[in-house]
Design an enzyme around this catalytic site. Structure first.
Site, mmCIF file in Angstrom:
data_model
loop_
_atom_site.group_PDB
_atom_site.id
_atom_site.type_symbol
_atom_site.label_atom_id
_atom_site.label_comp_id
_atom_site.label_asym_id
_atom_site.label_seq_id
_atom_site.Cartn_x
_atom_site.Cartn_y
_atom_site.Cartn_z
ATOM 1 C CG ASP A 406 -1.780 1.196 1.351
ATOM 2 O OD1 ASP A 406 -2.644 1.363 0.477
ATOM 3 O OD2 ASP A 406 -1.606 1.984 2.301
ATOM 4 C CD GLU A 459 -2.526 2.538 -3.347
ATOM 5 O OE1 GLU A 459 -3.527 3.256 -3.441
ATOM 6 O OE2 GLU A 459 -1.754 2.583 -2.377
#
Length: 727
Positions: A406, A459
């Site tokens: 993330d 990401e």
């Protein structure tokens, strides 16, 4: 009588070598035994296999230090302590009769920040020592002047179980007999001034209490039998760049519930989710973070227990069973992993030993303004080792098939979400965070070189070059990268009224200009259906029929476009409401038209995607894509070919993003003959109007679009149609 200075340090929690005072001390013929039991009324010594005490210890301090002498020959080996609390005796081996046992090599590797299996040394390790069962506690706190373990087993007494420091390693340890699986505990850490800070959870704790409680929990990680050997041995080709990868993103708390405020267990979720995912045809699930976190509203993205699957759904054994079940069903499991930041909750990593041990001290480097969280110090090797070991832990101990990392962009840039004056340039004066780059490269190298068949996904929302390129080519080393640009552009296009789409046509075609620069996953993730953004179906223009037609057409385009696929839960049936993390999906909608038609389409898209080599074999090779019609903005039409590696079985994808049906629309194709309509998002059983091509169309001798033949097709309104040449 023991040395007064040692006693004082014991009483104040700053005794860094408790073995110098406590436990057995043999001097030729006599053995002196000391035990620190602050709440005890009496302490007796008994031989390990004895039935009657051989010595009663004398209380020598008001604080609870007991001491006694016995002839060594009379003791003759191992002993236990019987501690009396009123009329209740408690028998256990003496913790300080067991010398520290972390080996020199482990200490050396931990000190250098090179111990990739850190979790096999630190944390609460259940073990037997000299036929005595218990738990060895170990942690890294190099600036502490004293550390002790508190828990259910000692009445949370802050000084009863001091730990011993291991030279200059910064590692503290103690073995406590009788402490077993399920015991809650924390660490009491005293800083350089001897001050006790907030009690800390274990940075390498394998289990945790359910919030709002915040203690770590001793949990065994047994080498239990896995039933997924077939999956593990065959998963590598299923996760390669030429494989069909279609991911269902899941938030376990809100996928399904039996009652508004009751979570399902890992085992119950697996029992329900596996057949659901199988029916939809997804190859993988991706779990939003399940590492322990104190705040439900963070969705797991503010983790405290990086080594603990959240207790909201059960134990570590339950989570292992969850993954095992998915693997036996032929479904891969990816985990959202969050090394970008961590919360400042006082029981966590913040100022762990009284210093900024895990985080940067300067808020210009150590504080995230977007999330009010702290940033790991990627320039400290021990911290990097901690994170890399954590990544390996999930992949190795839990058989996870990959990690989706993330907020990578927030790690790569020192000025991420910061104004001038709020960040510190690197040594070259730039905004790149080279320490974070080195960490990500090291993590990916370790994962791919050590663990067969895994995948890592970034990401990353910027144009940082080489995110999914090998590290030996200056890349970050990820296997895949989320294509955030494609997602933003195409959703903006789809939200436009069809009458205006001609002015935004490039948003649907521009993605091809960079589609092969990275190994992309096309994500329609949770971020697009929360915080006021509305659901996917709500973004679509028009009346209800048009909204669902638009969504189906969009999915048909997405599944044919180069790149692997990711869809957030609820989007598979066009949930109308925005995602709510505190409630389950709108399952009342899922079984009704037109929602059911969307789910049926997603299942067919996944089936066609998996069965059609042209849709996945050359996802990251420009030779696998060929425009047929990319400039028909006035018609809102897009058409392209996807090619298989053998260049023998292409698939033609045609999208009509206009509500106007178009008949005998001629498109250039490379092969003469019959082209079968293999998918039509306007089919009646999906909820469409049923406009189609009666199963197939035939080419005519009319070269177009640089192709030797033409295929006149009927284009349904707001629909995507796939054609394949009949063999």
């Amino acid at each position: 009588m023991a040395d007064g200075a040692l006693i004082h340090r014991l009483e104040t929690g700053t005794l860094s070598d408790p073995y110098a005072l406590l436990g057995p001390h043999t001097d030729r013929a006599e053995t002196i035994i000391r035990a620190f039991k602050p709440a005890a009324d009496r302490v007796d010594v008994i031989k390990r296999k004895g039935r009657k005490p051989v010595l009663e210890l004398t209380r020598v301090t008001d604080s609870g230090l007991f001491e006694g002498r016995i002839k060594t020959s009379a003791l003759n080996g191992a002993y236990d302590l019987i501690t009396h609390y009123g009329d209740t005796p408690h028998r256990a081996a003496d913790p300080y009769a067991f010398a520290p046992n972390i080996g020199g090599l482990d200490l050396h590797l931990l000190t250098e920040g090179r111990h990739r299996h850190l979790y096999r040394v630190l944390g609460a390790q259940i073990m037997d020592r000299d036929d005595v069962s218990g738990t060895r506690f170990a942690l890294w706190a190099p600036s502490a002047t004293g550390v002790s373990v508190v828990g259910d087993f000692n009445g949370w007494n802050a000084v009863q179980h001091p730990m011993a420091t291991r030279g200059g390693s910064g590692i503290w340890e103690v073995f406590i007999p009788g402490v077993a699986d399920g015991a809650a505990y924390k660490y009491v850490i005293r800083d350089q001034s001897g001050t006790t800070g907030p009690y800390k959870a274990d940075p390498v704790g394998f289990g945790a209490e359910i919030r709002p409680n915040s203690a770590s929990v001793v949990r065994a990680l047994p080498a239990r039998h896995w039933g997924d050997s077939d999956w593990m041995q065959s998963r590598a080709p299923k996760q390669r760049r030429d494989a069909p990868i279609s991911i269902y993103e899941v938030h376990l708390s809100s996928w399904q519930r039996d009652a508004p405020h009751c979570f399902l267990s890992y085992r119950d979720i697996a029992e329900r989710l596996i057949p659901y995912v199988q029916n939809l045809g997804f190859t993988h699930i991706e779990l939003m973070p399940i590492t322990e976190h104190p705040f439900d509203g963070s969705w797991g993205y503010q983790p405290i227990g990086l080594f603990a699957p959240t207790a909201r759904f059960g134990t570590p054994s339950d989570f292992r069973a969850f993954i095992d079940a998915f693997h036996q069903a032929g479904i891969g499991v990816l985990l959202d992993w969050v090394p970008a930041h961590f919360p400042s909750d006082e029981h966590g990593l913040a100022q762990f030993d009284g210093t900024h041990l895990y985080e940067h001290a300067d808020p210009k480097q150590g504080f995230h303004p977007d999330w009010n969280t702290l940033i790991f110090n990627f320039g400290r090797q021990e911290v990097v080792n901690y994170l890399i070991s954590n990544a390996r832990f999930w992949l190795e101990e839990y058989h996870l098939d990959g990690l989706r990392v993330d907020a990578v962009a927030s790690m790569l840039y020192r000025d991420y979400s910061r104004e001038d004056g709020e960040w510190i340039p690197n040594a070259d004066g730039g905004n790149q965070n080279w320490e974070a780059v080195a960490f990500l490269q090291a993590m990916n190298r370790d994962a791919y070189l050590s663990l067969d068949g895994i995948m890592t996904v970034a990401e990353e929302s910027t144009a940082w070059p080489g995110v999914s390129q090998p590290t030996d080519n200056n890349g970050l080393g990820f296997g895949y990268k989320w294509n955030m640009g494609w997602m933003n552009d195409t959703l903006e296009y789809m939200s436009e009224d069809p009458i205006n789409r001609r002015y935004h046509h490039h948003k649907m075609t521009f993605g091809i200009d960079y589609a092969f620069s990275e190994n992309y996953i096309l994500p329609l993730s949770h971020d697009e259906v929360v915080h006021g953004k509305g659901s996917l179906i709500a973004k679509m223009p028009g009346d209800e029929w048009q909204k669902f037609a638009n969504l189906r057409a969009y999915y048909g385009f997405m599944w044919a476009h180069p790149g692997k696929k990711l869809l957030f839960m609820g989007c598979e049936f066009g949930q109308t409401g925005e995602w709510r993390a505190d409630d389950q999906l709108s399952w009342d909608q899922a079984g009704r038209a037109p929602h059911k038609g969307v789910a049926t389409l997603v299942g067919d898209l996944n089936a066609g995607y998996r069965a059609t080599p042209a849709l996945h074999e050359l996802d990251f090779d420009p030779s696998g894509f060929e425009w047929v019609e990319g400039g028909a903005q006035a018609d809102n039409v897009i058409a392209f070919l996807r090619w298989d590696a053998a260049k023998q079985s292409p698939l033609l994808c045609v999208c009509n993003f206009s509500p106007v049906p178009r008949h005998d629309y001629k498109l250039g194709v490379p092969m003469a003959g019959t082209w079968t309509e293999v998918l039509n998002t306007d089919a009646a059983h999906y909820g469409g109007s049923g406009v189609g091509n009666l199963g197939a169309r035939h080419t005519v001798a009319d070269p177009r679009h640089g192709q030797p033949h033409s295929l006149p097709v009927n284009l349904p309104p707001l629909a995507t149609v796939w054609f394949s040449p009949k063999s």
